[in-house]
Design a protein around this motif. Structure first.
Motif, PDB file in Angstrom:
ATOM      1  N   GLY A 196       0.764  -0.948  -0.152  1.00 19.91           N
ATOM      2  CA  GLY A 196      -0.174  -0.177   0.144  1.00 19.91           C
ATOM      3  C   GLY A 196       1.004   0.920  -0.145  1.00 19.91           C
ATOM      4  N   ARG A 197       0.458   2.409  -0.186  1.00 17.17           N
ATOM      5  CA  ARG A 197       1.170   3.329  -0.323  1.00 17.17           C
ATOM      6  C   ARG A 197       0.639   4.750   1.036  1.00 17.17           C
ATOM      7  N   TYR A 198       0.039   4.117   1.623  1.00 18.14           N
ATOM      8  CA  TYR A 198      -0.270   4.918   2.416  1.00 18.14           C
ATOM      9  C   TYR A 198       1.135   5.631   3.597  1.00 18.14           C
ATOM     10  N   MET A 199       1.864   4.525   4.000  1.00 22.25           N
ATOM     11  CA  MET A 199       3.475   5.253   4.401  1.00 22.25           C
ATOM     12  C   MET A 199       4.035   5.418   3.987  1.00 22.25           C
ATOM     13  N   LEU A 200       3.981   5.515   2.844  1.00 26.76           N
ATOM     14  CA  LEU A 200       4.668   6.765   1.878  1.00 26.76           C
ATOM     15  C   LEU A 200       4.403   7.920   1.964  1.00 26.76           C
ATOM     16  N   ARG A 201       2.915   8.236   1.661  1.00 25.98           N
ATOM     17  CA  ARG A 201       2.378   9.101   1.741  1.00 25.98           C
ATOM     18  C   ARG A 201       2.182  10.360   2.511  1.00 25.98           C
ATOM     19  N   ARG A 202       2.844   9.210   4.394  1.00 28.02           N
ATOM     20  CA  ARG A 202       2.831   9.952   5.574  1.00 28.02           C
ATOM     21  C   ARG A 202       4.225  10.124   5.646  1.00 28.02           C
TER      22      ARG A 202
ATOM     23  N   LEU B  11      13.991  17.353   8.705  1.00 28.10           N
ATOM     24  CA  LEU B  11      13.800  16.253   7.251  1.00 28.10           C
ATOM     25  C   LEU B  11      13.699  16.848   5.777  1.00 28.10           C
ATOM     26  N   MET B  12      13.469  18.016   5.991  1.00 31.93           N
ATOM     27  CA  MET B  12      13.710  18.928   4.435  1.00 31.93           C
ATOM     28  C   MET B  12      15.052  18.953   3.762  1.00 31.93           C
ATOM     29  N   ALA B  13      16.080  19.309   4.845  1.00 33.29           N
ATOM     30  CA  ALA B  13      17.016  20.003   4.907  1.00 33.29           C
ATOM     31  C   ALA B  13      17.838  19.102   4.773  1.00 33.29           C
ATOM     32  N   LEU B  14      17.682  17.399   5.482  1.00 30.06           N
ATOM     33  CA  LEU B  14      18.117  16.309   4.972  1.00 30.06           C
ATOM     34  C   LEU B  14      18.179  16.234   3.490  1.00 30.06           C
ATOM     35  N   CYS B  15      17.016  16.155   3.034  1.00 33.37           N
ATOM     36  CA  CYS B  15      17.005  15.984   1.358  1.00 33.37           C
ATOM     37  C   CYS B  15      17.578  16.370   0.720  1.00 33.37           C
ATOM     38  N   GLU B  16      18.150  15.878  -0.274  1.00 26.84           N
ATOM     39  CA  GLU B  16      19.211  15.611  -1.250  1.00 26.84           C
ATOM     40  C   GLU B  16      18.646  15.611  -2.669  1.00 26.84           C
TER      41      GLU B  16
ATOM     42  N   LEU C 187      12.801  10.502   4.668  1.00 35.46           N
ATOM     43  CA  LEU C 187      11.276  10.132   5.328  1.00 35.46           C
ATOM     44  C   LEU C 187      11.122   9.313   6.680  1.00 35.46           C
ATOM     45  N   PHE C 188      11.925   9.530   7.193  1.00 32.96           N
ATOM     46  CA  PHE C 188      12.201   9.288   8.615  1.00 32.96           C
ATOM     47  C   PHE C 188      14.075   9.616   9.294  1.00 32.96           C
ATOM     48  N   ASP C 189      14.228  10.131  10.235  1.00 29.72           N
ATOM     49  CA  ASP C 189      15.710  10.417  10.686  1.00 29.72           C
ATOM     50  C   ASP C 189      15.928  10.327  12.286  1.00 29.72           C
ATOM     51  N   ASP C 190      16.762   9.120  12.890  1.00 29.42           N
ATOM     52  CA  ASP C 190      17.085   8.718  14.561  1.00 29.42           C
ATOM     53  C   ASP C 190      17.697   9.468  14.263  1.00 29.42           C
ATOM     54  N   PRO C 191      18.367  11.172  14.954  1.00 27.44           N
ATOM     55  CA  PRO C 191      19.667  11.805  15.449  1.00 27.44           C
ATOM     56  C   PRO C 191      20.357  10.744  16.080  1.00 27.44           C
ATOM     57  N   HIS C 192      20.105   9.628  17.040  1.00 20.92           N
ATOM     58  CA  HIS C 192      19.792   9.741  17.898  1.00 20.92           C
ATOM     59  C   HIS C 192      20.820   7.970  17.934  1.00 20.92           C
ATOM     60  N   THR C 193      20.098   6.896  17.199  1.00 15.99           N
ATOM     61  CA  THR C 193      21.105   5.843  16.684  1.00 15.99           C
ATOM     62  C   THR C 193      21.626   5.771  15.129  1.00 15.99           C
ATOM     63  N   GLY C 194      20.909   6.955  14.232  1.00 11.81           N
ATOM     64  CA  GLY C 194      21.674   6.593  12.740  1.00 11.81           C
ATOM     65  C   GLY C 194      20.841   6.260  12.062  1.00 11.81           C
ATOM     66  N   VAL C 195      20.259   5.094  12.493  1.00 12.65           N
ATOM     67  CA  VAL C 195      18.674   5.266  11.613  1.00 12.65           C
ATOM     68  C   VAL C 195      17.929   5.779  10.698  1.00 12.65           C
ATOM     69  N   ARG C 196      18.435   5.500   9.707  1.00 13.56           N
ATOM     70  CA  ARG C 196      17.184   6.450   8.066  1.00 13.56           C
ATOM     71  C   ARG C 196      16.695   6.167   7.204  1.00 13.56           C
ATOM     72  N   MET C 197      15.157   6.514   6.885  1.00 17.37           N
ATOM     73  CA  MET C 197      14.877   5.859   5.744  1.00 17.37           C
ATOM     74  C   MET C 197      15.012   6.649   4.655  1.00 17.37           C
TER      75      MET C 197
ATOM     76  N   LEU D 195       6.141  11.749   2.998  1.00 20.70           N
ATOM     77  CA  LEU D 195       6.058  12.696   2.559  1.00 20.70           C
ATOM     78  C   LEU D 195       5.781  13.731   3.596  1.00 20.70           C
ATOM     79  N   THR D 196       4.484  13.517   3.812  1.00 22.74           N
ATOM     80  CA  THR D 196       4.010  14.432   4.301  1.00 22.74           C
ATOM     81  C   THR D 196       4.946  15.435   5.232  1.00 22.74           C
ATOM     82  N   ALA D 197       5.329  14.494   6.389  1.00 27.20           N
ATOM     83  CA  ALA D 197       6.573  14.988   7.762  1.00 27.20           C
ATOM     84  C   ALA D 197       7.079  15.548   7.192  1.00 27.20           C
ATOM     85  N   ILE D 198       8.253  15.191   6.099  1.00 29.56           N
ATOM     86  CA  ILE D 198       8.648  15.999   5.282  1.00 29.56           C
ATOM     87  C   ILE D 198       8.486  17.013   5.174  1.00 29.56           C
ATOM     88  N   ARG D 199       7.379  17.709   4.443  1.00 36.34           N
ATOM     89  CA  ARG D 199       6.780  19.683   4.206  1.00 36.34           C
ATOM     90  C   ARG D 199       6.708  19.675   5.686  1.00 36.34           C
TER      91      ARG D 199
END
Length: 217
Positions: free
Chosen positions: A36-42, A53-58, A68-78, A44-48
């Motif tokens: 499904g597309r629900y999580m992707l839409r969520r 998050l927008m500053a991390l987009c390239e 779409l997601f960034d955890d600065p504490h662990t370094g995990v990113r989507m 992209l909304t978070a970036i807006r």
């Protein structure tokens, strides 16, 4: 309601040097995007809504990276990767282990034999160990020390989960010039380089339009 925080929670404490464990955990995450597309839409909304998050987009000439997601504490990113026309990269490794899942399009994926990484390495000495055609629905996990290269069809879209940086630099190799050089993470990046690749709001909106037309979101 499922959130990115809960979806990626198993990846925060994982050993990112354990490729088998990363692959198993990442495939469970990718399963939520394949149907499904629900999580992707969520995402992209978070970036807006989140300037961080927008500053991390390239944006590059032939590749866009949407965070779409960034955890600065662990370094995990989507991230969502959108490949442009003529995309191909040089053989290289990464600073982090990552897993990828193809949502649209395809790319030719070359994986090279393990070698000791150093700036005097001649790319002509690399041996190709595997050639894969990554198509819609395929997933893979790559250790940060592995050397690979990708040639993508225009409009290919992949979702990527990456772990914390294991090293401060990675090696890039150019087959044509037979040269190799180290590249460093954002912490050591000149401000002008960071500014050049920063994504504008206009480019973000263009990508959302394309992703909508392609039925990715």
């Amino acid at each position: 309601m499922l959130t990115f925080e809960t979806l990626l929670e198993p990846l925060r404490a994982i050993d990112w040097d354990d490729v088998e464990a990363v692959d198993a955990a990442a495939r469970k995450v990718f399963g939520h995007f394949a149907g499904g597309r629900y999580m992707l839409r969520r995402g992209l909304t978070a970036i807006r809504e989140e300037p961080r998050l927008m500053a991390l987009c390239e944006h590059y000439d032939i590749l866009d990276k949407l965070v779409l997601f960034d955890d600065p504490h662990t370094g995990v990113r989507m991230r969502l990767h959108v490949f442009g026309s003529g995309y191909h990269d040089r053989p290289h490794n990464h600073r982090w282990t990552y897993a990828s899942h193809i949502l649209r399009g395809e790319y030719c994926h070359r994986i090279y034999s393990p070698v000791t990484l150093h700036s005097d390495l001649n790319p002509a000495t690399l041996d190709t160990m595997m050639v894969r055609q990554e198509q819609v629905g395929t997933s893979y996990t790559l250790h940060h020390s592995a050397i690979h290269a990708v040639v993508a069809e225009p409009g290919t879209v992949s979702i990527v989960v990456r772990g914390p940086a294991m090293t401060e630099r990675f090696l890039v190799m150019d087959n044509k010039t037979e040269e190799a050089w180290w590249q460093y993470g954002a912490a050591k990046e000149p401000p002008e380089d960071a500014y050049r690749k920063r994504m504008t709001g206009q480019r973000f909106d263009e990508l959302v339009t394309s992703l909508t037309e392609w039925n990715v979101i």
